[in-house]
Design a protein around this motif. Structure first.
Motif, PDB file in Angstrom:
ATOM      1  N   ASP A 190       0.877  -1.208  -0.077  1.00 29.36           N
ATOM      2  CA  ASP A 190      -0.036  -0.081  -0.041  1.00 29.36           C
ATOM      3  C   ASP A 190       0.726   1.347   0.012  1.00 29.36           C
ATOM      4  O   ASP A 190       0.525   2.215  -0.810  1.00 29.36           O
ATOM      5  N   LEU A 191       2.016   1.361   1.002  1.00 26.26           N
ATOM      6  CA  LEU A 191       2.827   2.338   0.929  1.00 26.26           C
ATOM      7  C   LEU A 191       3.527   2.527  -0.615  1.00 26.26           C
ATOM      8  O   LEU A 191       3.942   3.756  -1.093  1.00 26.26           O
ATOM      9  N   PHE A 227       3.155   5.864  -2.935  1.00 31.04           N
ATOM     10  CA  PHE A 227       4.433   6.621  -3.295  1.00 31.04           C
ATOM     11  C   PHE A 227       4.442   6.750  -4.712  1.00 31.04           C
ATOM     12  O   PHE A 227       4.647   7.730  -5.596  1.00 31.04           O
ATOM     13  N   LEU A 228       4.384   5.626  -5.573  1.00 31.09           N
ATOM     14  CA  LEU A 228       4.273   5.492  -7.192  1.00 31.09           C
ATOM     15  C   LEU A 228       3.308   6.375  -7.543  1.00 31.09           C
ATOM     16  O   LEU A 228       3.565   7.191  -8.586  1.00 31.09           O
ATOM     17  N   ARG A 268       1.055   9.771 -14.986  1.00 30.63           N
ATOM     18  CA  ARG A 268       0.235   8.700 -14.491  1.00 30.63           C
ATOM     19  C   ARG A 268       0.726   7.241 -14.795  1.00 30.63           C
ATOM     20  O   ARG A 268       1.284   6.988 -15.935  1.00 30.63           O
ATOM     21  N   LEU A 269       0.427   6.309 -13.938  1.00 27.68           N
ATOM     22  CA  LEU A 269       1.155   4.873 -14.147  1.00 27.68           C
ATOM     23  C   LEU A 269       0.485   4.085 -15.214  1.00 27.68           C
ATOM     24  O   LEU A 269      -0.721   4.232 -15.449  1.00 27.68           O
ATOM     25  N   ASP A 270       1.140   3.627 -15.909  1.00 26.77           N
ATOM     26  CA  ASP A 270       0.876   2.878 -17.137  1.00 26.77           C
ATOM     27  C   ASP A 270       0.432   1.606 -16.528  1.00 26.77           C
ATOM     28  O   ASP A 270       1.587   0.805 -16.443  1.00 26.77           O
ATOM     29  N   SER A 278      15.356   7.155  -3.733  1.00 26.04           N
ATOM     30  CA  SER A 278      15.652   6.183  -2.458  1.00 26.04           C
ATOM     31  C   SER A 278      14.465   5.839  -1.452  1.00 26.04           C
ATOM     32  O   SER A 278      14.675   4.749  -1.119  1.00 26.04           O
ATOM     33  N   GLY A 279      13.436   6.631  -1.662  1.00 32.87           N
ATOM     34  CA  GLY A 279      12.244   6.313  -0.578  1.00 32.87           C
ATOM     35  C   GLY A 279      11.854   5.126  -1.323  1.00 32.87           C
ATOM     36  O   GLY A 279      11.292   4.045  -0.674  1.00 32.87           O
ATOM     37  N   VAL A 280      11.386   5.269  -2.445  1.00 37.05           N
ATOM     38  CA  VAL A 280      10.711   3.979  -3.205  1.00 37.05           C
ATOM     39  C   VAL A 280      11.688   2.801  -3.343  1.00 37.05           C
ATOM     40  O   VAL A 280      10.715   1.732  -3.072  1.00 37.05           O
TER      41      VAL A 280
END
Length: 159
Positions: free
Chosen positions: A68-69, A73-74, A81-83, A128-130
């Motif tokens: 979920d996190l 983040f993404l 927008r995510l493909d 880094s976070g992802v």
């Protein structure tokens, strides 16, 4: 013209996202991603829960939290927008292939290669976070017995 296959360059599923069908572990991740982004599938005529998808695959509560996190983040950090595809689609979108490949690389402790993929996909400030969250999710997948394969294929180049 000179035809040759370069073995010194790593070629990946990302070169052609529709080159291969997802195996069971990959399909589980794809179903979770697609259901998280679009809980209602008009083609299937039903609602779905990404939690159910991961829970049925044996994912821990912590693993579901990491997922979920990661998705939050993404959605927030990506350049665009995510493909992704609908849950009923059989082919892979480029971002789906990138995510699967990143998870696979991290499951094999190939962080440098995973960072390269994320750098092509996300702003530098978010990588880094992802990366940390994807790593936690990749480990949770391993704990559930879901191993994502590093997909590669040879490509013949002409020059």
């Amino acid at each position: 013209m000179n035809f040759h296959s370069s073995s010194s360059v790593a070629h990946s599923l990302l070169d052609d996202p529709s080159a291969s069908r997802a195996d069971e572990a990959e399909q589980t991740v794809l179903n979770a991603v697609r259901t998280w982004l679009r809980p209602r599938c008009d083609a299937l005529g039903r609602n779905g829960s990404w939690r159910d998808v991961l829970s049925e695959a044996g994912m821990s509560v912590d693993g579901m939290l990491y997922f979920d996190l990661l998705m939050r983040f993404l959605r927030r950090c990506a350049y665009r927008r995510l493909d992704t595809r609908c849950r009923c689609a059989s082919d892979l979108a480029k971002d789906e292939a990138s995510l699967l490949q990143t998870i696979a690389l991290l499951q094999r402790v190939r962080g440098d290669a995973a960072i390269e993929l994320l750098n092509d996909w996300l702003p530098e400030s978010a990588v880094s976070g992802v990366l940390k969250i994807v790593r936690w999710f990749a480990i949770a997948l391993l704990d559930a017995g879901l191993v994502i394969q590093v997909r590669s294929r040879c490509v013949t180049y002409m020059h």
